[in-house]
Design an enzyme around this catalytic site. Structure first.
Site, mmCIF file in Angstrom:
data_model
loop_
_atom_site.group_PDB
_atom_site.id
_atom_site.type_symbol
_atom_site.label_atom_id
_atom_site.label_comp_id
_atom_site.label_asym_id
_atom_site.label_seq_id
_atom_site.Cartn_x
_atom_site.Cartn_y
_atom_site.Cartn_z
ATOM 1 N N GLU A 34 0.187 -1.207 5.672
ATOM 2 C CA GLU A 34 1.224 -0.790 6.632
ATOM 3 C C GLU A 34 1.055 0.681 6.983
ATOM 4 O OE1 GLU A 34 5.111 0.863 7.979
ATOM 5 O OE2 GLU A 34 3.903 1.450 6.255
ATOM 6 N N ASP A 57 0.826 -1.211 0.000
ATOM 7 C CA ASP A 57 0.000 0.000 0.000
ATOM 8 C C ASP A 57 0.860 1.260 0.000
ATOM 9 O OD1 ASP A 57 0.787 -0.622 2.734
ATOM 10 O OD2 ASP A 57 -0.616 0.914 3.415
#
Ligand code: ZN
Length: 471
Positions: free
Chosen positions: A221, A126
């Site tokens: 994350e 991400d």
């Protein structure tokens, strides 16, 4: 600026089909590449593969979002996760799996017979919610000339070596940027591209020594949800490394310890026209709490290095009730506890002055400094240092004033230091990376895989000693 600027529109697909391609420097574009600084590896192995992978992954929008409670938080992260599953299968990785919480796992089978620790390499797919990751147009600046880099879609976005001194040291490197209106997403697609290159290379070269290597690509994350509770068991590794660090040589094994605090102030609400001696204004009490806390010490804006802080990051409320949201940070848990006690004492003191109000302060742990676990067995750090030094790279061991997926994983029993990728100015339009830094990261990972294959399997990191003594 005088450098060759490409728009990165190449559509050639790398991988799998031609293992080993790119490892000899036959690329004519490299014959005239400027000489590298002393100590740098002159071979161009990996460079084109890393560039191709980074550009291709960066174009895929994988921004996470903390509002949804799903895992992954955004469906679009599957666009990259699914692609990685297919690529891992096509280059011959074993046990390729996409978990129901959106992590891609895979195995590189061992080439040594001995029982040695299982090593995992991790990166997150991400990108940060803080800046747009939609429509990323990566630009490759081959053989960077040392001048300002002006981005075509955002002419006011200038990446200047005067503003960013690390860039000044990258003259002659191949630099990748976005185009001026988005982030680039090297955090952490650089890590993804590095690990995929390591996987492809190790699978193509069974003569290289390594034990079982586990691969993990995780979602979310950036919103602090990268380590699902099942990840340590699913990963099934004795030691891990996140490829999520910045400048060349970075080996991070110290992070903040972190708590969050929520203060709720319940006042007494009445019609203001008849409020005399009745109204207790929650906003005034909240303001007093803020005002009583230290301002010129113990805040993020007045601390650095190893100092911790109490940070008020959100407040909301009415005269009836107010909420204050804090994060508490310190490298040492004792000091972190003192920050929490200070906040609680301020709340209690104010409560004592106004019995009609109700003030509560809830402190919850977030993550802990990974050093507390790593210092019991420093091999994960020592071997990372050794891998860097073998390649002529001096390890850079700055504690980071934040957390990583490795902070949580380490606490959950998998020691996980963080290694450099080269990423710079992340989460914004000035982001850039040197392909040659990424190459050094690939080389460090390959060296680490070999170094771990010489470690005894019966003394695994992360497992408490059973009392055996070698003395
Ligand atoms: Zn990251």
């Amino acid at each position: 600026m005088g450098t060759t600027t490409e728009t990165g529109q190449s559509t050639r697909t790398y991988p799998g089909s031609s293992p080993g391609a790119g490892e000899t420097s036959t690329d004519p574009e490299h014959r005239n590449a400027p000489a590298r600084a002393a100590g740098q590896v002159t071979s161009h192995a990996f460079d084109r593969e890393l560039e191709e992978r980074l550009v291709r992954y960066a174009r895929i929008d994988t921004q996470s979002d903390e509002k949804p409670t799903t895992s992954p938080s955004t469906q679009k992260q599957f666009d990259l996760l699914n692609l990685l599953v297919e690529e891992l299968k096509s280059i011959g990785a074993a046990e390729v799996k996409l978990t129901d919480y959106g992590a891609v796992l895979a195995t590189i089978p061992p080439t040594v017979k001995a029982d040695v620790p299982r090593v995992a390499l991790l990166a997150h797919v991400d990108t940060a919610p803080a800046y747009s990751g939609t429509g990323v147009k990566p630009i490759v600046h081959r053989g960077y000339d040392g001048g300002d880099i002006v981005l075509p879609d955002g002419p006011n976005v200038v990446i200047s070596p005067a503003a960013f001194p690390y860039l000044a040291s990258k003259r002659g490197d191949d630099i990748v940027t976005a185009s001026g209106t988005t982030l680039l997403g090297t955090d952490d697609k650089a890590g993804v591209a590095i690990i995929m290159t390591v996987v492809r290379h190790l699978l193509a070269h069974p003569e290289l020594q390594h034990g079982t290597i586990r691969i993990g690509f995780t979602p979310d994350e950036e919103i602090g949800r990268g380590v699902h509770r099942n990840l340590p068991a699913d990963l099934n590794a004795d030691v891990a490394y996140t490829l999520d660090g910045a400048e060349l040589g970075e080996v991070v094994f110290e992070t903040f310890s972190a708590d969050k605090a929520e203060v709720h102030v319940e006042g007494v609400s009445t019609h203001p026209g008849q409020a005399k001696d009745k109204l207790v204004n929650a906003l005034h009490l909240a303001a007093k709490i803020i005002d009583t806390l230290p301002h010129v010490t113990l805040t993020p804006e007045t601390t650095d290095g190893r100092q911790g802080f109490i940070h008020l990051y959100q407040m909301s409320g009415t005269a009836a009730a107010a909420d204050l949201h804090f994060i508490l940070r310190d490298f040492e848990v004792d000091a972190l506890g003192k920050h929490g006690e200070l906040l609680k004492r301020v709340c209690e003191t104010l409560q004592a002055t106004e019995r009609r109000a109700r003030i509560t302060c809830n402190i919850t742990p977030q993550y802990r400094n990974m050093r507390y676990w790593l210092e019991k067995d420093m091999r994960p750090v020592e071997l990372a240092r050794q891998a860097c030094r073998e390649l002529g790279i001096e390890p850079v061991e700055t504690p980071i004033r934040g957390g990583t997926d490795g902070s949580r994983l380490t606490e959950m029993g998998v020691p996980t230091p963080n290694l450099f990728t080269g990423m710079q100015n992340i989460h914004g339009p000035h982001e850039w990376i040197s392909i040659q830094d990424m190459r050094r990261s690939v080389q460090v990972c390959i060296a680490l895989a070999r170094l771990w294959s010489a470690e005894p399997g019966d003394a695994r990191p992360g497992v408490e000693s059973d009392g055996r003594s070698a003395d």
